[in-house]
Design a protein around this motif. Structure first.
Motif, PDB file in Angstrom:
ATOM      1  N   ARG A 163       0.947  -1.513   0.395  1.00 23.21           N
ATOM      2  CA  ARG A 163      -0.173  -0.061   0.111  1.00 23.21           C
ATOM      3  C   ARG A 163       1.208   1.500   0.191  1.00 23.21           C
ATOM      4  O   ARG A 163       1.931   0.854   0.468  1.00 23.21           O
ATOM      5  CB  ARG A 163      -1.181  -0.338   1.068  1.00 23.21           C
ATOM      6  N   THR A 164       0.699   2.232  -0.529  1.00 24.85           N
ATOM      7  CA  THR A 164       1.159   3.536  -0.622  1.00 24.85           C
ATOM      8  C   THR A 164       0.145   4.834   0.321  1.00 24.85           C
ATOM      9  O   THR A 164      -1.151   4.681   0.143  1.00 24.85           O
ATOM     10  CB  THR A 164       1.141   4.028  -2.190  1.00 24.85           C
ATOM     11  N   ARG A 165       0.571   6.006   0.880  1.00 26.00           N
ATOM     12  CA  ARG A 165       0.373   5.737   1.752  1.00 26.00           C
ATOM     13  C   ARG A 165       0.433   8.147   1.492  1.00 26.00           C
ATOM     14  O   ARG A 165       1.686   8.177   1.137  1.00 26.00           O
ATOM     15  CB  ARG A 165       0.507   6.025   3.242  1.00 26.00           C
ATOM     16  N   ASP A 190      -9.050   2.026  -1.340  1.00 26.12           N
ATOM     17  CA  ASP A 190      -8.911   2.722  -0.522  1.00 26.12           C
ATOM     18  C   ASP A 190      -9.178   3.350   0.785  1.00 26.12           C
ATOM     19  O   ASP A 190     -10.393   2.993   0.748  1.00 26.12           O
ATOM     20  CB  ASP A 190      -8.647   4.113  -1.707  1.00 26.12           C
ATOM     21  N   GLN A 191      -8.554   4.106   1.325  1.00 27.65           N
ATOM     22  CA  GLN A 191      -8.845   3.988   2.916  1.00 27.65           C
ATOM     23  C   GLN A 191      -8.585   6.112   2.900  1.00 27.65           C
ATOM     24  O   GLN A 191      -7.378   6.031   2.815  1.00 27.65           O
ATOM     25  CB  GLN A 191      -8.552   3.096   3.877  1.00 27.65           C
ATOM     26  N   GLU A 221      -5.572   6.767   1.769  1.00 28.52           N
ATOM     27  CA  GLU A 221      -3.779   4.147   2.231  1.00 28.52           C
ATOM     28  C   GLU A 221      -4.953   4.124   0.747  1.00 28.52           C
ATOM     29  O   GLU A 221      -5.561   3.478   0.589  1.00 28.52           O
ATOM     30  CB  GLU A 221      -4.299   4.335   3.356  1.00 28.52           C
ATOM     31  N   ARG A 222      -3.893   4.008  -0.689  1.00 32.61           N
ATOM     32  CA  ARG A 222      -4.203   3.126  -1.594  1.00 32.61           C
ATOM     33  C   ARG A 222      -4.133   1.550  -1.434  1.00 32.61           C
ATOM     34  O   ARG A 222      -2.902   1.213  -1.087  1.00 32.61           O
ATOM     35  CB  ARG A 222      -3.204   3.171  -3.219  1.00 32.61           C
ATOM     36  N   ALA A 223      -5.221   0.957  -1.918  1.00 32.28           N
ATOM     37  CA  ALA A 223      -5.452  -0.598  -2.020  1.00 32.28           C
ATOM     38  C   ALA A 223      -4.461  -0.959  -2.318  1.00 32.28           C
ATOM     39  O   ALA A 223      -3.824  -0.739  -3.970  1.00 32.28           O
ATOM     40  CB  ALA A 223      -6.502  -0.896  -2.615  1.00 32.28           C
ATOM     41  N   SER A 224      -4.069  -2.218  -2.345  1.00 34.14           N
ATOM     42  CA  SER A 224      -3.248  -2.588  -3.644  1.00 34.14           C
ATOM     43  C   SER A 224      -3.836  -3.017  -4.683  1.00 34.14           C
ATOM     44  O   SER A 224      -4.906  -3.919  -4.536  1.00 34.14           O
ATOM     45  CB  SER A 224      -2.350  -3.786  -2.846  1.00 34.14           C
ATOM     46  N   GLU A 232      -6.043  -5.754  -3.424  1.00 37.35           N
ATOM     47  CA  GLU A 232      -7.146  -5.668  -2.192  1.00 37.35           C
ATOM     48  C   GLU A 232      -7.658  -5.070  -3.652  1.00 37.35           C
ATOM     49  O   GLU A 232      -9.199  -4.909  -3.393  1.00 37.35           O
ATOM     50  CB  GLU A 232      -6.929  -5.136  -1.344  1.00 37.35           C
ATOM     51  N   ARG A 233      -7.718  -4.307  -4.842  1.00 36.07           N
ATOM     52  CA  ARG A 233      -8.655  -3.633  -4.521  1.00 36.07           C
ATOM     53  C   ARG A 233      -9.703  -4.414  -5.923  1.00 36.07           C
ATOM     54  O   ARG A 233     -10.735  -4.490  -5.881  1.00 36.07           O
ATOM     55  CB  ARG A 233      -7.856  -3.027  -6.144  1.00 36.07           C
TER      56      ARG A 233
END
Length: 96
Positions: free
Chosen positions: A4-6, A38-39, A64-67, A70-71
């Motif tokens: 994940r990226t934030r 995404d969160q 926080e982007r989903a992988s 996860e997407r």
């Protein structure tokens, strides 16, 4: 792809608490789009909006982007949860 990226971004929170509406909307700066999985976490103290009022707050949010996995899972799970809403039956007459 797996991690994940934030990142942080400014946001605007609009809350209305009236006899017509009880709603809250978050708009991220620069038109940042939120995708399935995404969160978003809005930072700062809680909100207190008295009845009959509408208020707007400027805050900072962490996105926080989903992988990719996860997407994909979120899209599949969302589809099946949506089909549960279709499971409604209507009877031709009154139920006694």
């Amino acid at each position: 792809m797996i991690g994940r990226t934030r990142f942080e971004t400014p946001c605007r929170v609009e809350i209305e608490h009236s006899d017509e509406f009880l709603c809250a909307h978050v708009e991220l700066a620069d038109g940042v789009a939120i995708n399935p999985g995404d969160q978003v976490r809005v930072h700062g103290a809680g909100f207190d909006v008295p009845f009959g009022e509408r208020r707007v707050f400027d805050r900072v949010a962490t996105v926080e982007r989903a992988s990719m996995v996860e997407r994909l899972w979120t899209k599949i799970a969302g589809h099946f949860e949506m089909t549960e809403l279709y499971e409604v039956s209507f009877s031709p007459g009154r139920v006694k």
